[in-house]
Write a protein that holds these residues in place. Structure first.
Motif, mmCIF file in Angstrom:
data_model
loop_
_atom_site.group_PDB
_atom_site.id
_atom_site.type_symbol
_atom_site.label_atom_id
_atom_site.label_comp_id
_atom_site.label_asym_id
_atom_site.label_seq_id
_atom_site.Cartn_x
_atom_site.Cartn_y
_atom_site.Cartn_z
ATOM 1 N N SER A 1 0.846 -1.202 0.000
ATOM 2 C CA SER A 1 0.000 0.000 0.000
ATOM 3 C C SER A 1 0.871 1.238 0.000
ATOM 4 C CB SER A 1 -0.932 0.014 1.213
ATOM 5 O OG SER A 1 -0.190 0.126 2.404
ATOM 6 N N SER B 1 -4.865 10.466 -0.441
ATOM 7 C CA SER B 1 -5.358 9.255 -1.125
ATOM 8 C C SER B 1 -4.463 8.076 -0.742
ATOM 9 C CB SER B 1 -5.361 9.447 -2.645
ATOM 10 O OG SER B 1 -4.058 9.784 -3.119
ATOM 11 N N GLN C 1 -3.662 3.773 -1.874
ATOM 12 C CA GLN C 1 -3.888 2.661 -2.809
ATOM 13 C C GLN C 1 -3.297 1.377 -2.226
ATOM 14 O OE1 GLN C 1 -1.500 1.795 -6.477
ATOM 15 N NE2 GLN C 1 -3.326 2.565 -7.528
ATOM 16 N N TYR D 1 -6.310 -3.518 -7.454
ATOM 17 C CA TYR D 1 -6.069 -2.270 -6.720
ATOM 18 C C TYR D 1 -7.321 -1.866 -5.932
ATOM 19 C CZ TYR D 1 -2.089 -1.865 -9.916
ATOM 20 O OH TYR D 1 -0.939 -2.094 -10.637
ATOM 21 N N ARG E 1 -8.467 1.684 -4.034
ATOM 22 C CA ARG E 1 -8.065 3.081 -3.799
ATOM 23 C C ARG E 1 -9.041 3.749 -2.832
ATOM 24 N NH1 ARG E 1 -7.488 2.136 -9.388
ATOM 25 N NH2 ARG E 1 -5.287 2.160 -10.049
ATOM 26 N N GLN F 1 -2.647 9.068 -8.918
ATOM 27 C CA GLN F 1 -2.853 7.644 -9.183
ATOM 28 C C GLN F 1 -1.600 7.016 -9.779
ATOM 29 O OE1 GLN F 1 -6.599 6.582 -11.068
ATOM 30 N NE2 GLN F 1 -5.566 5.020 -12.290
ATOM 31 N N LEU G 1 0.978 6.607 -7.003
ATOM 32 C CA LEU G 1 0.633 5.497 -6.130
ATOM 33 C C LEU G 1 0.973 4.147 -6.773
ATOM 34 C CD1 LEU G 1 -2.827 6.765 -4.804
ATOM 35 C CD2 LEU G 1 -0.728 6.500 -3.454
ATOM 36 N N THR G 2 0.693 4.042 -8.062
ATOM 37 C CA THR G 2 0.982 2.792 -8.780
ATOM 38 C C THR G 2 2.481 2.543 -8.849
ATOM 39 O OG1 THR G 2 -1.044 3.008 -10.083
ATOM 40 C CG2 THR G 2 0.660 1.546 -10.941
ATOM 41 N N ASN H 1 3.745 1.497 -5.423
ATOM 42 C CA ASN H 1 3.348 0.135 -5.092
ATOM 43 C C ASN H 1 4.139 -0.902 -5.893
ATOM 44 O OD1 ASN H 1 1.511 0.497 -3.019
ATOM 45 N ND2 ASN H 1 -0.252 0.747 -4.387
#
Length: 223
Positions: free
Chosen positions: A80, A92, A94, A146, A148, A158, A161-162, A165
């Motif tokens: 995460s 945010s 994820q 995923y 979120r 986004q 975050l990807t 991760n």
């Protein structure tokens, strides 16, 4: 007139009468000679001979393979990441589950005569292997899942975050791959592969049923 009782002179065999006997004996002589040649060639072919060096035969089995993949682990790291923007007002999160495959390989180029011992009396070959190499995880992001959280997640947030991760999943997969249970499974698979890769060529080379014992560096000496 009295009949002539003088015994007739014995008839001497002529060259013409002796030639058929020689002609009939010639095929038998040729047959015996051919049989002797065949027996000699068979003896040359099947006679016991020096079948060579078992260590050289074993090393040839490794020549065409620089590395050998002995085991693969399918993992699913759960990671995460958090993101905050606008001075922390927009947050945010994820959570990702990213499948990964990790391969365990052996460096066969590092296995030489110094890592092998042959016991001719016991017909046993002992091999000492270098440490396994744990490969870089192959992440299957196409099958990733995923979750979120956030009131509003921008495209930049986004993507970040990807990426975060992905890095975390790769790191976690390496840690999971080094788990003692998986490492023991990989070592067992490596030993089985080496036994098979060496026992069959030695048998084909004429050494018969050969026992191959395998150990890694740091393990008790197999012989």
């Amino acid at each position: 007139m009295e009949p002539d009782l003088t015994p007739p002179h014995p008839v001497q065999p002529t060259a013409a009468s002796r030639s058929p006997a020689r002609a009939s004996a010639l095929p038998w002589l040729l047959f015996v000679a051919a049989l002797a040649i065949a027996a000699f060639l068979a003896w040359k072919l099947w006679r016991p001979a020096d079948i060579g060096d078992p260590l050289a035969t074993s090393l040839v089995a490794f020549e065409k393979q620089n590395t050998l993949t002995v085991f693969s682990a399918q993992l699913a790291p759960v990671v995460s990441s958090d993101d905050a923007r606008l001075f922390g007002l927009v947050k945010s999160k994820q959570v990702a589950v990213i499948p990964a495959r990790v391969d365990y390989t052996l460096d066969l180029s590092g296995i030489g005569r110094d890592r092998m011992r042959w016991n001719a009396q016991a017909k046993t070959l002992a091999v000492r292997l270098p440490a396994l190499v744990v490969g870089r995880p192959n992440l299957d992001e196409a099958r990733a899942q995923y979750l979120r959280e956030g009131v509003w997640i921008s495209r930049d947030a986004q993507d970040k975050l990807t990426r975060d991760n992905t890095r975390l999943a790769e790191r976690l997969a390496v840690e999971q791959a080094a788990n003692p249970v998986l490492m023991n499974l990989a070592r067992g698979a490596a030993k089985d592969a080496i036994r098979q890769n060496l026992a069959i060529p030695l048998q084909v080379a004429g050494f018969g049923e050969v026992k191959v014992v395998v150990a890694f560096d740091g393990e008790p000496t197999p012989m």
